[in-house]
Design an enzyme around this catalytic site. Structure first.
Site, short mmCIF file in Angstrom:
data_model
loop_
_atom_site.label_atom_id
_atom_site.label_comp_id
_atom_site.label_asym_id
_atom_site.label_seq_id
_atom_site.Cartn_x
_atom_site.Cartn_y
_atom_site.Cartn_z
N TYR B 156 0.82 -1.20 0.00
CA TYR B 156 0.00 0.00 0.00
C TYR B 156 0.87 1.27 0.00
O TYR B 156 0.70 2.13 -0.88
CB TYR B 156 -0.99 -0.06 1.17
CG TYR B 156 -2.04 1.01 1.16
CD1 TYR B 156 -2.46 1.58 -0.05
CD2 TYR B 156 -2.63 1.45 2.33
CE1 TYR B 156 -3.42 2.57 -0.07
CE2 TYR B 156 -3.59 2.43 2.31
CZ TYR B 156 -3.98 3.00 1.12
OH TYR B 156 -4.92 3.98 1.11
N GLU B 163 2.02 6.37 -7.05
CA GLU B 163 0.96 7.29 -7.49
C GLU B 163 1.41 8.74 -7.35
O GLU B 163 1.24 9.56 -8.26
CB GLU B 163 -0.32 7.06 -6.67
CG GLU B 163 -0.93 5.67 -6.86
CD GLU B 163 -2.01 5.36 -5.83
OE1 GLU B 163 -2.67 6.31 -5.35
OE2 GLU B 163 -2.19 4.18 -5.49
#
Lengths: 341, 233
Positions: B156, B163
């Site tokens: 994660y 991102e």
């Protein structure tokens, strides 16, 4: 903080089991155990109550035991996840007897409605006028000296009038049936109003603002909608809004929480009550549609739409409550938009 | 009484259909992400480079990541018991990275940042959809549960780095081209600066990432960490 209170109570008071199994003499004096709605643990007992005592009495007594929990902060229910009981409900009418239980929920710090309203409406007034002055730190050095369109002045006047009126209403007209709300609301509501005020006024007062496509015709029709609606319909967007507030206020006799079905009074401005449950919202929506037409500014439209959605939700809730409360509630009446919603 | 029983029967029937639908959905999505993984591995084995990776996986990545929007509806309708808000935030951020950033700014597509988030997403999603599928069929092997609630600790944050890094790489190109931006004066009296939106977007990770990550840690403690959770406390 909460857990400290709980521990304190469980140490000094009998446990729930003891309370439940204890036998009380059949007398008119009642004792109610207060349990936490979140953990179902006993908090304390409230004694010296009668069948005719109300939830408000419970709150007062609870407050005298727990100094930090003033009455408006307290909420009681019959089941841990049940509906919050109203202040004027009596213990007898709720079927509570000696040794019965009530579940307590702490609503958190409270703040008066008037304070919240004044804060949330004062912001837009000030913020809009700051942008109206075209300060250099926002629009650049010589922005203030550049010419402004007439519509910019008119829009500023409408905006100022609207929020000044709301402030006056809050101070002089409204009678609130709920005295307080959670303190978080002051930030939530102010964030909404202040944020949108900055968003809308930034673009309308921008030196690169483009006046309405149809010029003065569009501006004056928007202005007309904002101030005066068709003479025959008596839909004075702003003025009508004000009169509805007065009519609503008169429904609630001073110093009580009693409610009656709102009706159009002799005042022609209140005729919308024949069509919708919340005509004040209808007028409010008309005012923002008019403001958008006048300024031809998409942020104003967004502000209007956001407000309309929120008002429609409130109006639906209020409409449902009226339908439940009054069996003879007029059938054809809608929530906010006549004949539609 | 009769109508109540009927209603109950009806409820279990719809939930039967819902389960069948969810199994189908999760199988398809799992297969989709497996294909993305397989194409990526093949690409890397053949070229020994991540250049051109995005070109190869673009279509399945868009299709299967966009399909995840359905998961918000699953939560909203109630056939999946999960917060529609949290799911919505996760799905929306992913969809925005795919369409709003990677698809929109051609120059970033060959950056290693894209490969980084694609790898993290792919592993996460293959395991997640497999976990749901086997769970719905009551055939859940413990290893899948463990992987689902463990790998995220690494994947994660790495995915988020990918991102953010991709968004950061896109910034100068967006500023230069004025992509998706509207400037004053115009007849609508509104301006929109996609460059600034991207910067605000990156800052939004600060409040939201810890919230979602701690939500996952909480889930982990609930599902597999009964003792592990106590130890860490």
């Amino acid at each position: 903080m909460h857990s400290i209170v709980l521990t304190y109570c469980t140490q000094t008071l009998p446990t729930a089991k003891q309370v439940l199994t204890a036998e009380y003499p059949l007398s008119s004096i009642m004792e109610i155990s207060i349990l936490s709605a979140s953990s179902s643990k006993p908090i304390c007992k409230v004694a010296n109550l009668k069948t005719s005592s109300t939830i408000a009495d419970v709150k007062t007594q609870f407050h005298s035991q727990k100094k930090s929990s003033y009455p408006t902060r307290q909420s009681y229910r019959l089941e841990p996840k049940g509906k919050s009981l109203k202040d004027d409900q009596t213990l007898g009418s709720l079927g509570l007897r000696n040794g019965s239980k009530l579940y307590y929920k702490d609503l958190g710090p409270q703040v008066g409605w008037t304070t919240v309203f004044l804060t949330e409406y004062f912001g837009p007034l000030v913020i809009y006028l700051i942008f109206y002055a075209r300060p250099g730190f926002i629009y650049g050095e010589d922005a203030a000296s550049q010419p402004r369109e007439l519509v910019v002045h008119v829009a500023a006047a409408c905006w100022t009038f609207h929020y000044a009126k709301r402030l006056l209403e809050t101070i002089f007209v409204h009678r609130f049936s709920h005295a307080t709300m959670p303190i978080l609301n002051i930030f939530k509501n102010s964030g909404y109003y202040w944020g949108f005020a900055a968003f809308v006024s930034y673009f309308i007062n921008h030196p690169l603002y483009t006046p309405p496509y149809y010029g003065n015709v569009q501006m004056y029709s928007g202005l007309a909608g904002f101030v005066v609606n068709l003479l025959f319909c008596h839909q004075f967007a702003e003025y009508g809004n004000w009169r509805i507030h007065i009519a609503l206020r008169d429904l609630r006799p001073p110093g009580t929480k009693e409610r009656r079905i709102p009706k159009a009074t002799g005042d022609p401005m209140t005729f919308l009550f024949n069509l919708v449950t919340c005509p004040n919202y209808t007028y409010e929506a008309i005012a923002w549609v008019s403001f958008t037409v006048m300024t031809q500014c998409v942020p104003a439209l967004m502000f209007g739409v956001a407000g309309f959605v929120q008002m429609a939700i409130w109006a639906k809730g209020k409409h449902r409550n009226y339908l439940k409360e009054f069996k003879d509630y007029p059938r054809g009446r809608k929530c906010i938009v006549p004949f539609l919603i | 009484m009769g109508s109540e029983a009927e209603e109950k029967a009806k409820k279990s029937e719809t939930s039967g259909i819902a389960t069948a639908y969810l199994v189908l959905y999760n199988v398809v999505l799992c297969a989709g992400w497996l294909s993305i993984g397989a194409i990526s591995v093949r690409h890397y084995v053949q070229t020994k480079s991540i250049e051109g990776l995005y070109d190869n996986i673009e279509l399945p990545l868009k299709v299967f990541q966009t399909a995840a929007v359905l998961e918000i509806f699953h939560c909203a309708v109630g056939i999946v018991r999960s917060s529609a808000f949290l799911t919505g935030m996760q799905v929306f951020s992913r969809v925005f990275i795919v369409w709003g950033v990677t698809h929109s700014v051609l120059e970033v597509q060959d950056e290693p940042s894209v490969a980084l988030y694609v790898i993290c997403w792919t592993i996460t999603e293959i395991i997640r959809y497999a976990f749901y599928t086997f769970g719905l069929l009551n055939q859940l092997p413990y290893i899948l549960t463990w992987l689902r609630y463990t790998l995220f600790i690494v994947l994660y944050p790495c995915g988020v780095i990918g991102e953010l890094w991709t968004t950061y790489n896109a910034l100068p190109h967006v500023q230069r081209t004025g992509l998706y931006s509207v400037s004053l004066p115009n007849d609508y009296n509104i301006s929109f600066d996609f460059y600034k939106i991207l910067i605000i977007w990156m800052f939004l990770y600060i409040p939201f990432f810890p919230r979602l990550f701690s939500h996952m840690l909480h889930q982990r403690r609930k599902v597999i960490g009964g003792q592990g959770g106590k130890k860490t406390n």
